[in-house]
Design a protein around this motif. Structure first.
Motif, mmCIF file in Angstrom:
data_model
loop_
_atom_site.group_PDB
_atom_site.id
_atom_site.type_symbol
_atom_site.label_atom_id
_atom_site.label_comp_id
_atom_site.label_asym_id
_atom_site.label_seq_id
_atom_site.Cartn_x
_atom_site.Cartn_y
_atom_site.Cartn_z
ATOM 1 N N GLN A 190 46.932 50.369 34.043
ATOM 2 C CA GLN A 190 46.560 51.580 33.130
ATOM 3 C C GLN A 190 45.481 51.219 32.082
ATOM 4 O OE1 GLN A 190 50.771 51.470 31.712
ATOM 5 N NE2 GLN A 190 51.054 53.443 32.605
ATOM 6 N N ALA A 191 45.501 50.145 31.649
ATOM 7 C CA ALA A 191 44.490 49.902 30.331
ATOM 8 C C ALA A 191 43.045 50.046 31.256
ATOM 9 C CB ALA A 191 44.760 48.521 29.953
ATOM 10 N N VAL A 192 42.873 49.468 32.359
ATOM 11 C CA VAL A 192 41.630 49.551 32.804
ATOM 12 C C VAL A 192 41.233 51.111 33.232
ATOM 13 C CG1 VAL A 192 40.149 49.370 35.026
ATOM 14 C CG2 VAL A 192 41.542 47.317 34.016
ATOM 15 N N LEU A 220 33.287 53.767 31.779
ATOM 16 C CA LEU A 220 33.035 52.469 32.054
ATOM 17 C C LEU A 220 33.417 52.162 33.694
ATOM 18 C CD1 LEU A 220 34.482 50.175 29.420
ATOM 19 C CD2 LEU A 220 32.061 50.841 29.640
ATOM 20 N N SER A 221 32.848 51.342 34.417
ATOM 21 C CA SER A 221 33.182 50.889 35.758
ATOM 22 C C SER A 221 34.474 50.139 35.590
ATOM 23 C CB SER A 221 32.123 50.278 36.620
ATOM 24 O OG SER A 221 32.110 48.784 36.007
ATOM 25 N N SER A 222 35.091 49.964 36.931
ATOM 26 C CA SER A 222 36.379 49.082 36.829
ATOM 27 C C SER A 222 36.110 47.719 36.344
ATOM 28 C CB SER A 222 37.091 49.075 37.903
ATOM 29 O OG SER A 222 38.361 48.174 38.237
ATOM 30 N N ALA A 223 35.028 47.123 36.904
ATOM 31 C CA ALA A 223 34.420 45.715 36.492
ATOM 32 C C ALA A 223 34.252 45.880 35.232
ATOM 33 C CB ALA A 223 33.324 45.388 37.377
ATOM 34 N N GLN A 224 33.565 46.919 34.429
ATOM 35 C CA GLN A 224 33.249 46.744 33.089
ATOM 36 C C GLN A 224 34.339 46.735 32.190
ATOM 37 O OE1 GLN A 224 30.525 50.244 33.400
ATOM 38 N NE2 GLN A 224 28.955 48.877 32.935
ATOM 39 N N ALA A 225 35.326 47.495 32.716
ATOM 40 C CA ALA A 225 36.773 47.604 31.839
ATOM 41 C C ALA A 225 37.369 46.280 31.849
ATOM 42 C CB ALA A 225 37.555 48.932 32.455
ATOM 43 N N ARG A 226 37.679 45.818 33.044
ATOM 44 C CA ARG A 226 38.275 44.273 33.010
ATOM 45 C C ARG A 226 37.382 43.115 32.273
ATOM 46 N NH1 ARG A 226 38.073 45.708 38.557
ATOM 47 N NH2 ARG A 226 36.590 44.322 38.901
ATOM 48 N N THR A 227 36.045 43.376 32.149
ATOM 49 C CA THR A 227 35.207 42.292 31.345
ATOM 50 C C THR A 227 35.677 42.781 29.992
ATOM 51 O OG1 THR A 227 33.480 42.464 32.862
ATOM 52 C CG2 THR A 227 32.879 41.773 30.790
ATOM 53 N N GLN A 228 35.648 44.021 29.615
ATOM 54 C CA GLN A 228 35.806 44.184 28.266
ATOM 55 C C GLN A 228 37.292 43.865 27.547
ATOM 56 O OE1 GLN A 228 33.402 45.530 26.123
ATOM 57 N NE2 GLN A 228 34.964 44.670 24.721
ATOM 58 N N THR A 278 31.636 51.085 21.466
ATOM 59 C CA THR A 278 30.947 52.616 22.053
ATOM 60 C C THR A 278 31.004 52.715 23.520
ATOM 61 O OG1 THR A 278 28.610 51.346 21.969
ATOM 62 C CG2 THR A 278 29.375 52.427 19.843
ATOM 63 N N GLY A 279 31.246 51.498 24.057
ATOM 64 C CA GLY A 279 31.126 51.923 25.753
ATOM 65 C C GLY A 279 29.888 52.552 26.111
ATOM 66 N N GLN A 280 30.022 53.485 27.182
ATOM 67 C CA GLN A 280 28.812 53.875 27.642
ATOM 68 C C GLN A 280 28.792 55.550 27.247
ATOM 69 O OE1 GLN A 280 28.740 53.150 31.696
ATOM 70 N NE2 GLN A 280 28.100 51.205 31.869
ATOM 71 N N ALA A 281 29.791 55.846 26.839
ATOM 72 C CA ALA A 281 30.018 57.331 26.601
ATOM 73 C C ALA A 281 30.547 57.365 25.199
ATOM 74 C CB ALA A 281 30.846 58.165 27.482
ATOM 75 N N GLU A 282 30.772 58.781 24.674
ATOM 76 C CA GLU A 282 31.414 59.108 23.262
ATOM 77 C C GLU A 282 32.694 58.766 23.392
ATOM 78 O OE1 GLU A 282 30.187 62.950 22.780
ATOM 79 O OE2 GLU A 282 29.220 62.422 20.857
ATOM 80 N N ALA A 283 33.175 57.975 22.310
ATOM 81 C CA ALA A 283 34.550 57.987 22.508
ATOM 82 C C ALA A 283 35.647 59.274 21.959
ATOM 83 C CB ALA A 283 34.894 56.656 21.150
ATOM 84 N N ARG A 284 36.301 59.342 22.493
ATOM 85 C CA ARG A 284 37.166 60.444 22.237
ATOM 86 C C ARG A 284 38.225 60.611 21.300
ATOM 87 N NH1 ARG A 284 38.921 62.609 28.449
ATOM 88 N NH2 ARG A 284 36.863 62.207 29.202
#
Length: 97
Positions: free
Chosen positions: A25-27, A36-44, A91-97
């Protein structure tokens, strides 16, 4: 799923199925919110776990239950507050909601 977060990350040895679900769920939420990609989310998640000095599954639980759902969590309140601060700075790759 937890093994894919990182084998060197501190992981809990109990309730692995529940932890896997929360980690997924977090990813998913990170991928949607920050493009983010799945790999980027896991890295974060790994980076936040290291910064909070807790396991990746604790960060995932704090993120999903404490931040995303706004409900109770088993994580220490200080961990949830620190994660909220890290999220505000991220900030990630897109605007935060």
């Amino acid at each position: 799923m937890l093994e894919s977060i990182d084998a060197s990350t501190k992981l809990c040895s109990h309730h692995l199925t529940e932890h896997e679900a929360v980690a997924r769920q977090a990813v998913s939420v990170l991928m949607e919110w920050y493009d983010l990609s799945s790999a980027q989310a896991r890295t974060q998640l790994r980076e936040w776990a290291a910064q909070c000095d807790v396991s990746a599954c604790q960060v995932a639980e704090a993120f999903v239950r404490g931040v995303y759902q706004g409900g109770p969590t088993t994580c220490p309140p200080a961990t949830v507050r620190r994660l909220e601060r890290l999220l505000r700075e991220f900030t990630g790759q897109a605007e935060a909601r």
